[in-house]
Write a protein that holds these residues in place. Structure first.
Motif, mmCIF file in Angstrom:
data_model
loop_
_atom_site.group_PDB
_atom_site.id
_atom_site.type_symbol
_atom_site.label_atom_id
_atom_site.label_comp_id
_atom_site.label_asym_id
_atom_site.label_seq_id
_atom_site.Cartn_x
_atom_site.Cartn_y
_atom_site.Cartn_z
ATOM 1 N N ARG A 13 0.709 -0.943 0.097
ATOM 2 C CA ARG A 13 -0.283 0.489 -0.128
ATOM 3 C C ARG A 13 0.714 0.743 0.060
ATOM 4 N NH1 ARG A 13 -1.182 -2.501 4.689
ATOM 5 N NH2 ARG A 13 -3.183 -4.380 4.391
ATOM 6 N N PHE A 14 0.304 2.468 -1.006
ATOM 7 C CA PHE A 14 0.872 3.819 -0.563
ATOM 8 C C PHE A 14 0.114 4.340 -0.143
ATOM 9 C CE2 PHE A 14 3.855 2.265 -3.981
ATOM 10 C CZ PHE A 14 5.027 2.142 -3.477
ATOM 11 N N GLY A 15 0.208 5.060 1.196
ATOM 12 C CA GLY A 15 -0.722 5.625 2.162
ATOM 13 C C GLY A 15 -2.293 4.929 2.340
ATOM 14 N N ALA A 16 -3.826 5.464 1.746
ATOM 15 C CA ALA A 16 -4.723 4.550 1.976
ATOM 16 C C ALA A 16 -4.936 3.584 0.373
ATOM 17 C CB ALA A 16 -6.015 5.396 1.946
ATOM 18 N N ARG A 17 -3.717 3.899 -0.764
ATOM 19 C CA ARG A 17 -4.522 3.365 -1.611
ATOM 20 C C ARG A 17 -3.712 1.595 -1.642
ATOM 21 N NH1 ARG A 17 -1.164 4.800 -7.037
ATOM 22 N NH2 ARG A 17 -2.053 3.060 -8.671
ATOM 23 N N GLN A 18 -4.040 0.490 -2.201
ATOM 24 C CA GLN A 18 -3.660 -0.612 -1.926
ATOM 25 C C GLN A 18 -3.175 -1.195 -3.357
ATOM 26 O OE1 GLN A 18 -4.661 -4.248 0.836
ATOM 27 N NE2 GLN A 18 -4.830 -5.594 -1.542
ATOM 28 N N LEU A 19 -2.077 -1.483 -3.343
ATOM 29 C CA LEU A 19 -1.789 -0.921 -5.154
ATOM 30 C C LEU A 19 -1.694 -2.239 -5.430
ATOM 31 C CD1 LEU A 19 -0.263 0.403 -7.311
ATOM 32 C CD2 LEU A 19 2.256 -0.302 -6.051
ATOM 33 N N PHE A 20 -1.381 -3.558 -4.922
ATOM 34 C CA PHE A 20 -1.158 -4.909 -5.474
ATOM 35 C C PHE A 20 -1.689 -5.893 -3.793
ATOM 36 C CE2 PHE A 20 2.921 -4.256 -5.762
ATOM 37 C CZ PHE A 20 3.724 -5.585 -5.033
ATOM 38 N N GLY A 37 1.474 -5.133 -17.409
ATOM 39 C CA GLY A 37 0.530 -4.544 -17.233
ATOM 40 C C GLY A 37 0.397 -3.231 -17.111
ATOM 41 N N ASP A 38 -0.678 -2.232 -17.800
ATOM 42 C CA ASP A 38 -0.445 -1.005 -17.949
ATOM 43 C C ASP A 38 0.322 0.018 -17.272
ATOM 44 O OD1 ASP A 38 -2.620 -1.395 -19.728
ATOM 45 O OD2 ASP A 38 -4.387 -0.395 -18.517
ATOM 46 N N ASN A 39 0.692 1.109 -17.479
ATOM 47 C CA ASN A 39 1.520 1.825 -16.605
ATOM 48 C C ASN A 39 0.881 2.075 -15.157
ATOM 49 O OD1 ASN A 39 1.564 3.302 -19.530
ATOM 50 N ND2 ASN A 39 3.506 2.352 -18.661
ATOM 51 N N GLY A 40 1.807 2.777 -14.262
ATOM 52 C CA GLY A 40 1.205 3.000 -12.982
ATOM 53 C C GLY A 40 0.373 1.441 -12.013
ATOM 54 N N VAL A 41 0.074 0.424 -12.322
ATOM 55 C CA VAL A 41 -0.848 -0.403 -11.991
ATOM 56 C C VAL A 41 0.741 -1.179 -10.833
ATOM 57 C CG1 VAL A 41 -1.942 -1.963 -13.903
ATOM 58 C CG2 VAL A 41 0.397 -2.820 -13.210
ATOM 59 N N GLY A 42 2.107 -0.496 -11.033
ATOM 60 C CA GLY A 42 2.778 -1.915 -9.946
ATOM 61 C C GLY A 42 3.625 -2.318 -10.197
ATOM 62 N N LYS A 43 4.277 -2.619 -11.640
ATOM 63 C CA LYS A 43 4.902 -3.318 -11.552
ATOM 64 C C LYS A 43 6.513 -3.432 -11.331
ATOM 65 C CE LYS A 43 4.647 -2.727 -15.983
ATOM 66 N NZ LYS A 43 4.182 -1.344 -15.860
ATOM 67 N N THR A 44 6.903 -2.183 -11.539
ATOM 68 C CA THR A 44 8.133 -1.496 -10.605
ATOM 69 C C THR A 44 8.208 -2.029 -9.024
ATOM 70 O OG1 THR A 44 8.752 0.341 -12.316
ATOM 71 C CG2 THR A 44 9.890 0.201 -10.435
ATOM 72 N N THR A 45 7.036 -1.462 -8.605
ATOM 73 C CA THR A 45 7.158 -2.292 -7.264
ATOM 74 C C THR A 45 6.634 -3.252 -7.012
ATOM 75 O OG1 THR A 45 5.969 0.108 -7.090
ATOM 76 C CG2 THR A 45 5.884 -1.254 -5.203
ATOM 77 N N LEU A 46 6.442 -4.031 -7.115
ATOM 78 C CA LEU A 46 6.251 -5.520 -7.576
ATOM 79 C C LEU A 46 7.974 -6.056 -7.637
ATOM 80 C CD1 LEU A 46 5.248 -8.794 -6.592
ATOM 81 C CD2 LEU A 46 4.401 -8.120 -9.478
ATOM 82 N N ASP A 159 13.452 -4.395 -15.695
ATOM 83 C CA ASP A 159 12.322 -3.559 -15.607
ATOM 84 C C ASP A 159 12.184 -2.011 -17.052
ATOM 85 O OD1 ASP A 159 10.537 -1.746 -14.495
ATOM 86 O OD2 ASP A 159 11.085 -1.146 -13.071
ATOM 87 N N GLU A 160 10.895 -2.602 -17.288
ATOM 88 C CA GLU A 160 11.281 -1.439 -19.162
ATOM 89 C C GLU A 160 12.449 -2.097 -19.730
ATOM 90 O OE1 GLU A 160 8.877 -0.538 -20.152
ATOM 91 O OE2 GLU A 160 6.880 -0.977 -18.445
ATOM 92 N N PRO A 161 13.328 -2.683 -19.976
ATOM 93 C CA PRO A 161 14.556 -2.850 -20.126
ATOM 94 C C PRO A 161 15.361 -2.513 -21.648
ATOM 95 C CG PRO A 161 13.776 -5.054 -20.661
ATOM 96 C CD PRO A 161 13.310 -4.571 -19.538
HETATM 97 N N1 LIG Z 1 7.476 5.972 -3.014
HETATM 98 C C1 LIG Z 1 5.540 5.877 -2.960
HETATM 99 N N2 LIG Z 1 4.769 6.721 -2.636
HETATM 100 C C2 LIG Z 1 3.540 7.062 -2.868
HETATM 101 N N3 LIG Z 1 3.129 6.381 -3.952
HETATM 102 C C3 LIG Z 1 4.278 5.556 -4.804
HETATM 103 C C4 LIG Z 1 5.476 4.972 -4.846
HETATM 104 N N4 LIG Z 1 6.416 4.914 -5.659
HETATM 105 C C5 LIG Z 1 5.348 4.509 -6.499
HETATM 106 N N5 LIG Z 1 3.841 4.992 -6.253
HETATM 107 C C6 LIG Z 1 2.722 4.745 -7.075
HETATM 108 O O1 LIG Z 1 2.271 3.450 -6.945
HETATM 109 C C7 LIG Z 1 2.234 3.141 -8.542
HETATM 110 C C8 LIG Z 1 2.590 2.058 -9.205
HETATM 111 O O2 LIG Z 1 4.106 2.933 -9.590
HETATM 112 P P1 LIG Z 1 4.739 1.619 -10.311
HETATM 113 O O3 LIG Z 1 6.168 2.452 -10.876
HETATM 114 O O4 LIG Z 1 5.403 0.785 -9.177
HETATM 115 O O5 LIG Z 1 4.078 1.032 -11.536
HETATM 116 P P2 LIG Z 1 4.222 0.673 -12.877
HETATM 117 O O6 LIG Z 1 3.015 -0.413 -13.444
HETATM 118 O O7 LIG Z 1 5.833 0.014 -12.755
HETATM 119 O O8 LIG Z 1 4.253 1.964 -13.487
HETATM 120 P P3 LIG Z 1 5.306 2.564 -15.319
HETATM 121 O O9 LIG Z 1 4.613 0.966 -16.236
HETATM 122 O O10 LIG Z 1 4.450 3.148 -15.669
HETATM 123 O O11 LIG Z 1 6.848 1.733 -15.069
HETATM 124 C C9 LIG Z 1 1.719 4.378 -9.425
HETATM 125 O O12 LIG Z 1 0.782 5.280 -9.034
HETATM 126 C C10 LIG Z 1 3.070 5.136 -8.657
HETATM 127 O O13 LIG Z 1 2.765 6.558 -8.348
#
Ligand SMILES: Nc1ncnc2c1ncn2[C@@H]1O[C@H](COP(=O)(O)OP(=O)(O)OP(=O)(O)O)[C@@H](O)[C@H]1O
Length: 223
Positions: A13-20, A37-46, A159-161
């Motif tokens: 989660r980031f704050g109240a938002r659950q990413l996955f 997965g679409d931009n911003g779904v959380g691939k990098t974070t995962l 990550d997006e090489p």
């Molecule tokens: N440290 C953080 N604090 C708050 N929100 C974050 C943080 N890191 C990432 N996010 C949010 O989490 C969401 C997922 O980010 P992430 O970079 O994992 O997505 P992604 O699928 O890799 O995106 P992309 O394909 O555009 O690279 C985004 O909305 C991003 O703004």
């Protein structure tokens, strides 16, 4: 020795938002996965959570056989994450390649031999003495792969090489990744679209709506 990564009950989660929220995920040497997965779904974070570079809010990631962390916060010295804008150390291409080996305690001779091989593997020999920061985007990506290659990675998160690379550079990166795969390195490649590197993958996983849809077989590879 073969590595296996297991993740269970991962929630980020980031704050109240659950990413996955992911119940289980298993990666072992020989696996190759396109994380879609679409931009911003959380691939990098995962991928950062799986590589031990970011902490999950709940759940666990473990690698067996476990190994003491030697020099970084990585989960395991043979689990490596490469960012789409490769991190470049100051110094020459040669010095960049030697960095991880020195930290691992390799002797000067071992380091020199391994760096020579890595330069040849990545076809960066002509640039060996160039300052690494001055490389082109494609050359930096090859350097990042070569820096991983010398460390004999068991699991490699890419990550997006191919982001921002031209067709020839994408092909060069795909050839290096294919070679790593042939050596048994498990790879997970994130990209929101198909490209020559994701096309090397036997499996697709789709991160969508906070869920990971797994085991989607890449039919194209078996056609
Ligand atoms: N440290 C953080 N604090 C708050 N929100 C974050 C943080 N890191 C990432 N996010 C949010 O989490 C969401 C997922 O980010 P992430 O970079 O994992 O997505 P992604 O699928 O890799 O995106 P992309 O394909 O555009 O690279 C985004 O909305 C991003 O703004």
């Amino acid at each position: 020795m073969n590595l296996e990564l297991n993740a269970t009950n991962l929630i980020k989660r980031f704050g109240a938002r659950q990413l996955f929220s992911i119940d289980t995920l298993n990666l072992k040497e020989g696996d190759s996965i396109h994380l879609n997965g679409d931009n911003g779904v959380g691939k990098t974070t995962l991928m950062k959570v799986l590589a031990g570079l970011d902490k999950p809010c709940e759940g666990q990631v473990s690698v067996t056989p476990a190994k003491r962390k030697l020099w970084s916060s990585n989960l395991h010295p043979r689990v490596i994450y490469l960012h789409q804008s490769p991190y470049i150390f100051s110094g020459t291409v040669r010095e960049n390649l030697a960095y991880g080996l020195k930290l691992r305690g390799s002797s000067r001779q071992q380091t020199n031999d391994a760096v020579d091989k890595a330069l040849s593997w990545s076809r960066l020999e002509p640039l060996a003495h160039q300052q690494a920061y001055s490389l082109s985007g494609g050359e930096k990506q090859r350097l990042a792969l070569a820096r991983a290659w010398v460390l004999n990675p068991g699991l490699l998160f890419l990550d997006e090489p191919t982001a921002n690379l031209d067709k020839k550079s994408v092909q060069n990166v795909a050839e290096l990744v294919a070679d790593l795969q042939n050596c048994g390195t498990a790879i997970m490649v994130s990209s929101h679209q198909s490209n020559p590197v994701t096309e090397l993958c036997k499996q697709n996983m789709l991160l969508t709506g906070g869920q990971l849809k797994k085991n989607v077989v890449n039919e194209a590879l078996y056609a």
